[in-house]
Scaffold this active site. Structure first.
Site, mmCIF file in Angstrom:
data_model
loop_
_atom_site.group_PDB
_atom_site.id
_atom_site.type_symbol
_atom_site.label_atom_id
_atom_site.label_comp_id
_atom_site.label_asym_id
_atom_site.label_seq_id
_atom_site.Cartn_x
_atom_site.Cartn_y
_atom_site.Cartn_z
ATOM 1 N N ARG A 101 -10.487 69.397 4.202
ATOM 2 C CA ARG A 101 -11.828 68.995 4.676
ATOM 3 C C ARG A 101 -12.581 70.193 5.243
ATOM 4 O O ARG A 101 -13.804 70.306 5.107
ATOM 5 C CB ARG A 101 -11.704 67.895 5.735
ATOM 6 C CG ARG A 101 -11.698 66.488 5.110
ATOM 7 C CD ARG A 101 -10.918 65.508 5.964
ATOM 8 N NE ARG A 101 -11.573 65.202 7.228
ATOM 9 C CZ ARG A 101 -10.939 64.681 8.294
ATOM 10 N NH1 ARG A 101 -9.642 64.450 8.245
ATOM 11 N NH2 ARG A 101 -11.602 64.411 9.396
ATOM 12 N N ARG A 155 -27.095 68.690 2.607
ATOM 13 C CA ARG A 155 -25.789 69.224 2.247
ATOM 14 C C ARG A 155 -25.902 70.299 1.168
ATOM 15 O O ARG A 155 -24.956 71.034 0.928
ATOM 16 C CB ARG A 155 -24.895 68.117 1.708
ATOM 17 C CG ARG A 155 -24.307 67.262 2.797
ATOM 18 C CD ARG A 155 -23.537 66.121 2.212
ATOM 19 N NE ARG A 155 -23.256 65.155 3.260
ATOM 20 C CZ ARG A 155 -22.126 65.114 3.942
ATOM 21 N NH1 ARG A 155 -21.158 65.955 3.688
ATOM 22 N NH2 ARG A 155 -21.958 64.215 4.888
ATOM 23 N N ARG A 210 -5.584 63.346 17.605
ATOM 24 C CA ARG A 210 -6.377 62.127 17.452
ATOM 25 C C ARG A 210 -5.678 61.171 16.471
ATOM 26 O O ARG A 210 -5.643 59.975 16.681
ATOM 27 C CB ARG A 210 -7.774 62.501 16.923
ATOM 28 C CG ARG A 210 -8.734 61.340 16.798
ATOM 29 C CD ARG A 210 -10.146 61.835 16.519
ATOM 30 N NE ARG A 210 -10.448 61.888 15.097
ATOM 31 C CZ ARG A 210 -11.608 62.310 14.580
ATOM 32 N NH1 ARG A 210 -12.573 62.758 15.384
ATOM 33 N NH2 ARG A 210 -11.812 62.317 13.298
ATOM 34 N N LYS A 222 -19.509 66.671 17.127
ATOM 35 C CA LYS A 222 -20.912 66.592 16.722
ATOM 36 C C LYS A 222 -21.549 65.272 17.163
ATOM 37 O O LYS A 222 -22.646 65.255 17.729
ATOM 38 C CB LYS A 222 -20.967 66.709 15.196
ATOM 39 C CG LYS A 222 -22.300 67.036 14.642
ATOM 40 C CD LYS A 222 -22.176 67.517 13.210
ATOM 41 C CE LYS A 222 -21.242 66.640 12.402
ATOM 42 N NZ LYS A 222 -21.908 65.875 11.358
ATOM 43 N N ARG A 226 -5.974 57.007 11.884
ATOM 44 C CA ARG A 226 -6.741 57.365 10.681
ATOM 45 C C ARG A 226 -5.861 58.233 9.792
ATOM 46 O O ARG A 226 -5.432 59.312 10.212
ATOM 47 C CB ARG A 226 -8.008 58.123 11.073
ATOM 48 C CG ARG A 226 -9.188 57.207 11.357
ATOM 49 C CD ARG A 226 -10.404 57.998 11.782
ATOM 50 N NE ARG A 226 -10.931 58.860 10.724
ATOM 51 C CZ ARG A 226 -12.096 59.481 10.819
ATOM 52 N NH1 ARG A 226 -12.839 59.335 11.889
ATOM 53 N NH2 ARG A 226 -12.516 60.247 9.837
#
Ligand code: IMP
Ligand code: MG
Length: 372
Positions: free
Chosen positions: A328, A271, A310, A196, A316
Site C-alpha cells: 500500500r 490521484r 492497529r 490524515k 482489519r
C-alpha cells in the site's frame, strides 16, 4: 489553468491557447483575402502589448510582407496639461504603402485615435487596423476598425502580451480580472496510518472547512443511488476503474452543495495529474483555487509498526500482513510523487512532519494553513 495572482489582483482563465491561435489564424486569413496578390503590405505592431500577437499573426500570413514595430509614448508638452503622443521607432518611408496596424486590444479607442492622427500625415496608400481583442461596450470613437479577432466584455484581461503593471505578458493564455478568492482549499495527503482522517477533523473545526473524502462521496452516491452513483457502480461491478469524469462530477456536486464554505479539504482526490488539472480548472471557473497540497510525512517503518499494532485490535485483514502494508505504501508513494511534482511546480506543495502527538501535528498544519 488556475487562478493567477499579479501583485494585488487575481485573474481567472478566460481564453485558452487553442482559441487564441484559431482567432489569430482567422484574422490573418481575412487580411490576406482582402489584399491583391502582388501587394506587399507593411504590418506595424503597436508595442508593447502586440508582440506575441504580431509574431503569431505574421506566421499565419503566407504572402510577402514587411514588419515593423512602433511604440506610442506620451510626453508632456510645453504646458503641463498638454499630453501629446509621439511614435517611437518609425523610420520607414510609408509613402504609397498599404499599412496594416496590429493592435493587441482596443478599449476606449484613445490609442486608436492617436494612431489615426499620426498616420494621417504619412501619405500612405491605405491604412487598415487589425486588433486581436475589442471591448465594444467602452469604445467611444467613430473610427473604423477593419478586422476584429474577438469582441470581449468590459473586464480587464492579461496574458498573451497584455499586462497588468508590466506583469502577465508571458502567459500563453488570456486571464480575466476576478474578485479575490473567498475560499482556502487544500488537498490533504498522507500515507495509510498517518492520521490524515484525525487531522482533517481538527482542521475542519478550526477553520470551518468542508471535508470531502472521495471514499465517503462514492459511498454516499452509491448508497443513495444517485445518477452518478449508479454510473460509478456500473463500472465497479464490471471490475473497471471509474472514469475520472464520473469522479470529478461527484466532487463538483459536493462542492456546489457547499458553495458558502470557507474552503474544502480534498481527501483522496486528486490521484492523478489529469484529475488535478480537472480540479484546478473547475475551481478556476468559480474564481477559486487549490491553495496548497499538505502532505503528512511519516517514516515507513514507523507506519508499519503502527498499522500492525492497529491490526491486532481492529482485525482489519489488510493491517495484519506486513507485505500487504508495504504494498500500500508503494502505491501511495507512486501516486503522491506525481502530485507532489504537479503542486511543486506551482509552489504549492507543503510536506509536514507527521511524527509527534496529534496536537503537535495539528499545530504544524495550522501554521502552514495560516500562510496560504
Ligand atoms: P484604449 O486607448 O482605451 O483603446 O486602450 C488601449 C490600450 O490600453 C491598450 O493598448 C492596452 O495597452 C491598454 N488596455 C486596455 N484594456 C486592457 C486590458 O483589458 N488589459 C490590458 N491592457 C489593456
Ligand atoms: Mg496597446
Amino acid at each position: 489553468m488556475s487562478i493567477l495572482k499579479l501583485q494585488d489582483l487575481h485573474f481567472k482563465p478566460y481564453i485558452n491557447k487553442e482559441e487564441i491561435s484559431a482567432t489569430v489564424k482567422f484574422l490573418a486569413q481575412q487580411v490576406q483575402e482582402d489584399l491583391p496578390k502582388d501587394e506587399i503590405p507593411i504590418f506595424i505592431g503597436i508595442l508593447n502589448g502586440c508582440f506575441l500577437f504580431a509574431a503569431d499573426f505574421i506566421r499565419e500570413f503566407n504572402q510577402n510582407c514587411e514588419v515593423s514595430f512602433v511604440k506610442l509614448a506620451s510626453y508632456q508638452g510645453t504646458s503641463s496639461t498638454e499630453n501629446v503622443k509621439q511614435l517611437l521607432g518609425m523610420n520607414e518611408d510609408l509613402t504609397g504603402r498599404t499599412v496594416i496596424i496590429l493592435e493587441d486590444i482596443i478599449d476606449t479607442g484613445g490609442t486608436l485615435q492617436e494612431i489615426y492622427n499620426i498616420f494621417r500625415h504619412k501619405n500612405v496608400k491605405q491604412l487598415k487596423v487589425a486588433t486581436l481583442f475589442f471591448k465594444p461596450d467602452v469604445f467611444r470613437k467613430e473610427l473604423p476598425i477593419d478586422y476584429i479577432g474577438k469582441s470581449i466584455e468590459d473586464k480587464f484581461i492579461v496574458g498573451y502580451g497584455l499586462d497588468y503593471n508590466g506583469l502577465g505578458r508571458n502567459y500563453p493564455e488570456i486571464y480575466q480580472l476576478t474578485p479575490t478568492p473567498k475560499m482556502k482549499n487544500i488537498v490533504l495527503f498522507g500515507p495509510p496510518g498517518a492520521g490524515k482522517g484525525t487531522q482533517a477533523n481538527f482542521l475542519k473545526e478550526m477553520y470551518n472547512l468542508v471535508h470531502i473524502s472521495t471514499g465517503d462521496v462514492f459511498r454516499f452516491n452509491i448508497k443513495n443511488q444517485t445518477e452518478l452513483g449508479l454510473l460509478a457502480k456500473k463500472y465497479m461491478d464490471e471490475g473497471d476503474l471509474v472514469p475520472d469524469e464520473v469522479t470529478i462530477n461527484m466532487l463538483k456536486a459536493e462542492v456546489d452543495k457547499n458553495a458558502d464554505a470557507n474552503g474544502f479539504i480534498f481527501d483522496g482526490f486528486p490521484r492523478t495529474e489529469s484529475q488535478a488539472m480537472a480540479l484546478d480548472a473547475f475551481l478556476a471557473e468559480k474564481g477559486e483555487q487549490i491553495n496548497g497540497m499538505i502532505a503528512l510525512e511519516v517514516p515507513e517503518d514507523l507506519l508499519v509498526e503502527r498499522l500492525l499494532e492497529r491490526g491486532k485490535t481492529s482485525g482489519r485483514s489488510d493491517d495484519t500482513d506486513e507485505a500487504k502494508i508495504r504494498n500500500r505504501f508503494n502505491e501511495y508513494n507512486t501516486k503522491t510523487a506525481i502530485l507532489k511534482d504537479y503542486f511543486d511546480a506551482q509552489t504549492k506543495y507543503y510536506g509536514i512532519n507527521g511524527v509527534g502527538s496529534i496536537e503537535e501535528i495539528t499545530q504544524r498544519i495550522a501554521r502552514v494553513f495560516d500562510t496560504l
